[in-house]
Structures are given as C-alpha cells and as structure tokens.
Design a protein around this motif. Structure first.
Motif, PDB file in Angstrom:
ATOM      1  N   ASP A  49       0.837  -1.216   0.000  1.00 13.07           N
ATOM      2  CA  ASP A  49       0.000   0.000   0.000  1.00 13.07           C
ATOM      3  C   ASP A  49       0.864   1.254   0.000  1.00 13.07           C
ATOM      4  OD1 ASP A  49      -1.956  -1.969   0.553  1.00 13.07           O
ATOM      5  OD2 ASP A  49      -3.243  -0.376   1.376  1.00 13.07           O
ATOM      6  N   ALA A  50       1.927   1.208   0.777  1.00 15.29           N
ATOM      7  CA  ALA A  50       2.814   2.376   0.849  1.00 15.29           C
ATOM      8  C   ALA A  50       3.393   2.677  -0.522  1.00 15.29           C
ATOM      9  CB  ALA A  50       3.932   2.122   1.859  1.00 15.29           C
ATOM     10  N   ASN A  51       3.804   1.631  -1.223  1.00 14.77           N
ATOM     11  CA  ASN A  51       4.366   1.830  -2.560  1.00 14.77           C
ATOM     12  C   ASN A  51       3.352   2.490  -3.488  1.00 14.77           C
ATOM     13  OD1 ASN A  51       6.381   1.552  -4.603  1.00 14.77           O
ATOM     14  ND2 ASN A  51       5.173  -0.139  -5.426  1.00 14.77           N
ATOM     15  N   ASP A  52       2.107   2.039  -3.430  1.00 16.72           N
ATOM     16  CA  ASP A  52       1.067   2.646  -4.273  1.00 16.72           C
ATOM     17  C   ASP A  52       0.891   4.128  -3.927  1.00 16.72           C
ATOM     18  OD1 ASP A  52       0.670   0.211  -5.403  1.00 16.72           O
ATOM     19  OD2 ASP A  52      -1.148  -0.265  -4.261  1.00 16.72           O
ATOM     20  N   LEU A  53       0.888   4.418  -2.629  1.00 21.24           N
ATOM     21  CA  LEU A  53       0.649   5.816  -2.210  1.00 21.24           C
ATOM     22  C   LEU A  53       1.844   6.726  -2.491  1.00 21.24           C
ATOM     23  CD1 LEU A  53      -1.106   5.185   1.213  1.00 21.24           C
ATOM     24  CD2 LEU A  53      -2.171   6.039  -0.869  1.00 21.24           C
ATOM     25  N   LEU A  54       3.018   6.122  -2.634  1.00 27.97           N
ATOM     26  CA  LEU A  54       4.229   6.947  -2.805  1.00 27.97           C
ATOM     27  C   LEU A  54       4.658   7.104  -4.257  1.00 27.97           C
ATOM     28  CD1 LEU A  54       6.389   5.762   0.236  1.00 27.97           C
ATOM     29  CD2 LEU A  54       5.122   7.909  -0.017  1.00 27.97           C
ATOM     30  N   ILE A  55       3.839   6.591  -5.188  1.00 30.78           N
ATOM     31  CA  ILE A  55       4.204   6.720  -6.606  1.00 30.78           C
ATOM     32  C   ILE A  55       4.367   8.207  -6.951  1.00 30.78           C
ATOM     33  CG2 ILE A  55       3.213   6.502  -8.956  1.00 30.78           C
ATOM     34  CD1 ILE A  55       2.396   3.657  -8.072  1.00 30.78           C
ATOM     35  N   GLU A  56       5.477   8.484  -7.655  1.00 26.05           N
ATOM     36  CA  GLU A  56       5.828   9.863  -8.049  1.00 26.05           C
ATOM     37  C   GLU A  56       5.962  10.801  -6.863  1.00 26.05           C
ATOM     38  OE1 GLU A  56       3.384  11.151 -11.297  1.00 26.05           O
ATOM     39  OE2 GLU A  56       3.911   9.349 -12.404  1.00 26.05           O
ATOM     40  N   SER A  57       6.396  10.247  -5.746  1.00 30.65           N
ATOM     41  CA  SER A  57       6.601  11.108  -4.578  1.00 30.65           C
ATOM     42  C   SER A  57       8.100  11.208  -4.303  1.00 30.65           C
ATOM     43  CB  SER A  57       5.859  10.490  -3.387  1.00 30.65           C
ATOM     44  OG  SER A  57       6.620  10.538  -2.242  1.00 30.65           O
ATOM     45  N   ASN A  58       8.496  12.212  -3.536  1.00 31.54           N
ATOM     46  CA  ASN A  58       9.903  12.361  -3.154  1.00 31.54           C
ATOM     47  C   ASN A  58      10.226  11.530  -1.907  1.00 31.54           C
ATOM     48  OD1 ASN A  58       8.145  13.894  -1.690  1.00 31.54           O
ATOM     49  ND2 ASN A  58       9.601  15.524  -1.265  1.00 31.54           N
ATOM     50  N   ILE A  59       9.264  10.752  -1.423  1.00 29.83           N
ATOM     51  CA  ILE A  59       9.501   9.920  -0.240  1.00 29.83           C
ATOM     52  C   ILE A  59       9.796   8.495  -0.695  1.00 29.83           C
ATOM     53  CG2 ILE A  59       8.500   9.038   1.907  1.00 29.83           C
ATOM     54  CD1 ILE A  59       6.681  11.533   1.934  1.00 29.83           C
ATOM     55  N   LYS A  60      10.940   7.990  -0.262  1.00 28.45           N
ATOM     56  CA  LYS A  60      11.337   6.640  -0.701  1.00 28.45           C
ATOM     57  C   LYS A  60      10.866   5.593   0.309  1.00 28.45           C
ATOM     58  CE  LYS A  60      15.314   8.134  -3.378  1.00 28.45           C
ATOM     59  NZ  LYS A  60      15.264   9.589  -3.144  1.00 28.45           N
ATOM     60  N   LEU A  61      10.857   4.348  -0.180  1.00 26.56           N
ATOM     61  CA  LEU A  61      10.327   3.264   0.634  1.00 26.56           C
ATOM     62  C   LEU A  61      11.429   2.259   0.985  1.00 26.56           C
ATOM     63  CD1 LEU A  61       7.665   2.048   1.747  1.00 26.56           C
ATOM     64  CD2 LEU A  61       7.461   0.795  -0.414  1.00 26.56           C
ATOM     65  N   GLY A  62      11.416   1.847   2.253  1.00 27.46           N
ATOM     66  CA  GLY A  62      12.397   0.834   2.685  1.00 27.46           C
ATOM     67  C   GLY A  62      11.737  -0.189   3.590  1.00 27.46           C
ATOM     68  N   LEU A  81      14.667  -9.913  -3.244  1.00 21.44           N
ATOM     69  CA  LEU A  81      13.917  -9.721  -4.489  1.00 21.44           C
ATOM     70  C   LEU A  81      12.459  -9.337  -4.207  1.00 21.44           C
ATOM     71  CD1 LEU A  81      13.913  -9.915  -7.573  1.00 21.44           C
ATOM     72  CD2 LEU A  81      13.228 -12.317  -7.334  1.00 21.44           C
ATOM     73  N   MET A  82      11.878  -9.936  -3.171  1.00 23.73           N
ATOM     74  CA  MET A  82      10.487  -9.601  -2.813  1.00 23.73           C
ATOM     75  C   MET A  82      10.384  -8.123  -2.417  1.00 23.73           C
ATOM     76  SD  MET A  82       9.604 -12.894  -0.515  1.00 23.73           S
ATOM     77  CE  MET A  82       9.479 -14.528  -1.209  1.00 23.73           C
ATOM     78  N   LEU A  83      11.399  -7.644  -1.728  1.00 22.22           N
ATOM     79  CA  LEU A  83      11.371  -6.229  -1.298  1.00 22.22           C
ATOM     80  C   LEU A  83      11.531  -5.297  -2.494  1.00 22.22           C
ATOM     81  CD1 LEU A  83      13.526  -6.357   1.971  1.00 22.22           C
ATOM     82  CD2 LEU A  83      11.028  -6.435   1.720  1.00 22.22           C
ATOM     83  N   LYS A  84      12.422  -5.694  -3.391  1.00 20.09           N
ATOM     84  CA  LYS A  84      12.644  -4.898  -4.600  1.00 20.09           C
ATOM     85  C   LYS A  84      11.338  -4.850  -5.412  1.00 20.09           C
ATOM     86  CE  LYS A  84      15.524  -2.756  -7.193  1.00 20.09           C
ATOM     87  NZ  LYS A  84      16.108  -1.505  -6.764  1.00 20.09           N
ATOM     88  N   ASP A  85      10.742  -6.019  -5.525  1.00 25.77           N
ATOM     89  CA  ASP A  85       9.526  -6.194  -6.308  1.00 25.77           C
ATOM     90  C   ASP A  85       8.366  -5.345  -5.780  1.00 25.77           C
ATOM     91  OD1 ASP A  85       8.139  -7.657  -8.301  1.00 25.77           O
ATOM     92  OD2 ASP A  85       7.259  -8.953  -6.761  1.00 25.77           O
ATOM     93  N   ILE A  86       8.347  -5.138  -4.468  1.00 23.93           N
ATOM     94  CA  ILE A  86       7.231  -4.410  -3.850  1.00 23.93           C
ATOM     95  C   ILE A  86       7.504  -2.900  -3.822  1.00 23.93           C
ATOM     96  CG2 ILE A  86       7.785  -4.330  -1.377  1.00 23.93           C
ATOM     97  CD1 ILE A  86       5.096  -5.768  -0.898  1.00 23.93           C
ATOM     98  N   GLY A  87       8.689  -2.499  -4.322  1.00 25.46           N
ATOM     99  CA  GLY A  87       8.957  -1.060  -4.453  1.00 25.46           C
ATOM    100  C   GLY A  87       9.958  -0.486  -3.474  1.00 25.46           C
ATOM    101  N   CYS A  88      10.613  -1.346  -2.694  1.00 22.99           N
ATOM    102  CA  CYS A  88      11.610  -0.827  -1.740  1.00 22.99           C
ATOM    103  C   CYS A  88      12.902  -0.465  -2.470  1.00 22.99           C
ATOM    104  CB  CYS A  88      11.962  -1.880  -0.692  1.00 22.99           C
ATOM    105  SG  CYS A  88      10.626  -2.200   0.454  1.00 22.99           S
ATOM    106  N   SER A  89      13.544   0.598  -2.006  1.00 27.54           N
ATOM    107  CA  SER A  89      14.886   0.888  -2.505  1.00 27.54           C
ATOM    108  C   SER A  89      15.917   0.827  -1.371  1.00 27.54           C
ATOM    109  CB  SER A  89      14.931   2.243  -3.212  1.00 27.54           C
ATOM    110  OG  SER A  89      14.296   3.225  -2.446  1.00 27.54           O
ATOM    111  N   TYR A  90      15.461   0.787  -0.139  1.00 25.32           N
ATOM    112  CA  TYR A  90      16.359   0.702   1.023  1.00 25.32           C
ATOM    113  C   TYR A  90      15.921  -0.460   1.915  1.00 25.32           C
ATOM    114  CZ  TYR A  90      18.146   5.520   0.349  1.00 25.32           C
ATOM    115  OH  TYR A  90      18.754   6.664  -0.120  1.00 25.32           O
ATOM    116  N   VAL A  91      16.833  -0.898   2.774  1.00 28.81           N
ATOM    117  CA  VAL A  91      16.461  -1.856   3.824  1.00 28.81           C
ATOM    118  C   VAL A  91      17.374  -1.630   5.041  1.00 28.81           C
ATOM    119  CG1 VAL A  91      17.914  -3.684   2.779  1.00 28.81           C
ATOM    120  CG2 VAL A  91      16.116  -4.300   4.395  1.00 28.81           C
ATOM    121  N   ILE A  92      16.752  -1.605   6.213  1.00 27.76           N
ATOM    122  CA  ILE A  92      17.524  -1.479   7.457  1.00 27.76           C
ATOM    123  C   ILE A  92      18.084  -2.864   7.799  1.00 27.76           C
ATOM    124  CG2 ILE A  92      17.400  -0.957   9.932  1.00 27.76           C
ATOM    125  CD1 ILE A  92      14.937   0.829   9.285  1.00 27.76           C
TER     126      ILE A  92
END
Ligand code: PEP
Length: 251
Positions: A49-62, A81-92
C-alpha cells in the motif's frame, strides 16, 4: 556534499489504515521538499500500500529487515527480491532490536548486507554500543568490531552504495539522546575507519546517520556536526508533524 537522509523506522507499528493516513499526511506536508532524502520503513504488511501511495513522490520506501537467501523453505522470511519487487529501494539491516531480541550476529548482518546489495537495495547498516559498554569505555572497540565483521569483504563499489547508522542502544526508544559531541566522536571514528579500509574519497561520500531518540528539538544540533549526515528515527517517525519537522530541521 553529502545530501542528508532522514529515515523513519516504524518498527512493528501501524495497521494499514493508520499507515495510509500517515503516508498521505507526509506526502501533503513534504511534497516540494528536495533538500534531504526522505525515507519511510513501514512493516512488511504495509509496504505494498505504501508503494502505491508513494508513486511519483519524493519519499522513498524501505523495509526493516530481509533474509539473505533468494527463495525457498525459509518460513516467515522475506527475500531481497520480494522487497525490490514491492517497491523498496532501502532496507535497514542489523538494527539493535534485531541483534538483541532476535540474536542477529555481525555475520548475519554481513550476509544480509551483501544480499541487499545484490538485489540493488541500499542497506542501512546499524551499529552501536549498549549502556554497559559505553560506561566501561568500550564504545569505539565495540563499534570497530561491528564494522569489521558486518562490512567484511565489501568492495569499494558496494560500500559506496551503503549507508551506515550509528545508534547507541541506550538512546533508542529511551528519550535519552547522545549529545551532538558524543555522536560526532563515533561518527568521526566510523569515517576514519572507512578511510583506512577504503580511501578518503570513499569515506567522504558515505552517509552516516545518527539514531536514538531523534526529535524535532535535537535534530538541528546533531546535524550541525561534521560527520552526522542524517537521522534514523523511530518513535518520532510515527507522528506526521514530528517527522515533518525533523525532516525540515535537518537542513
Ligand atoms: C530506531 O528505531 O532506530 C530508533 C532510533 O528509535 P527511537 O528514535 O525511538 O529512539
């Protein structure tokens, strides 16, 4: 030279409804903000859901964690790969709660870091001492060992794609923040360690975040230190107004 990064670690908080509300509010408030990189790390359940809401936003997802294998019989785990696939660019990776509650070792952190990088996720690799270690004067020794083992065998290209977070465990979720001088002392040590292991150019490019009870009222002072390049924010990232103020006060 190093663009600040403010990352919100939501930990195990927020239902989908709460996550959507918080993200919509952050989007509205931070829509034109370009002076710092902004990142939120919701729990796995809210990433899609976060990925959908953040499309074309300056806020990145991790994400807050991953497992180092690509796929298979690893019940309960989530792959890079699952994280990449869901739109993450970072991971803690290697957050102290993972290390202390779930017994993650530096070797686990190293495997996870390499797996993240292979999937083109930016790892935020956490290090930091517990209170007893600080009181015994062992902070630098502890952080050095964490760096040596967690970053073992990373080449220059890999380390340049990574972020390091110094999070004194005694300051996480306690309301006690390291003083800017205490933070700077360890950040400077980390940068010098990077210089010795790689080279000065590499050490100057890597972002080192501070984490541990970051609030709107202390981020400015922390950011005024030479080697503090941003914040990893837990509790205060759950409140839109606080997180927005931290982002705006970071520059
Ligand atoms: C964190 O979760 O990484 C953290 C630093 O938490 P808090 O800001 O609540 O201390």
């Amino acid at each position: 030279m190093r663009k600040p990064l403010i990352a919100g670690n939501w930990k195990m908080n927020n239902t989908l409804f709460q996550a959507r509300e918080l993200i919509n509010s952050l989007r509205r408030e931070l829509i034109d903000f370009e002076d710092a990189d902004i990142l939120i790390c919701p729990p796995f359940t809210a990433l899609s859901d976060a990925n959908d809401l953040l499309i074309e936003s300056n806020i990145k997802l991790g994400a807050q964690n991953l497992y180092w294998q690509e796929k298979g019989a690893f019940t309960g785990e989530v792959s890079p790969l699952m994280l990449k696939d869901i739109g993450c660019s970072y991971v803690i990776i290697g957050h102290s709660e993972r290390r202390n509650i779930f017994s993650e070792t530096n070797q686990d952190v190293n495997r996870k870091t390499k797996a993240a990088l292979s999937a083109e996720l930016t790892p935020i690799i956490c290090v930091g001492e517990v209170l007893d270690e600080r009181e015994a004067g062992k902070t630098i020794e502890v952080v050095k060992k964490q760096l040596e083992e967690s970053l073992a065998d990373l080449d220059e290209e890999q380390i340049l794609k990574s972020v390091i977070a110094y999070e004194p465990v005694w300051a996480i979720g306690t309301g006690k923040t390291a003083t800017p001088q205490q933070a700077q002392e360890v950040h400077k040590f980390i940068r010098t360690w990077l210089k010795d292991k790689y080279c000065i150019d590499v050490s100057q490019q890597i972002r080192i975040l501070y984490g541990g009870s970051v609030k709107p009222s202390n981020i400015k002072d922390l950011m005024s230190e030479d080697d503090v390049d941003g914040g990893l924010v837990g509790g205060a990232s759950l409140d839109s107004a606080s997180f927005v103020e931290i982002v705006k006060n970071s520059v």
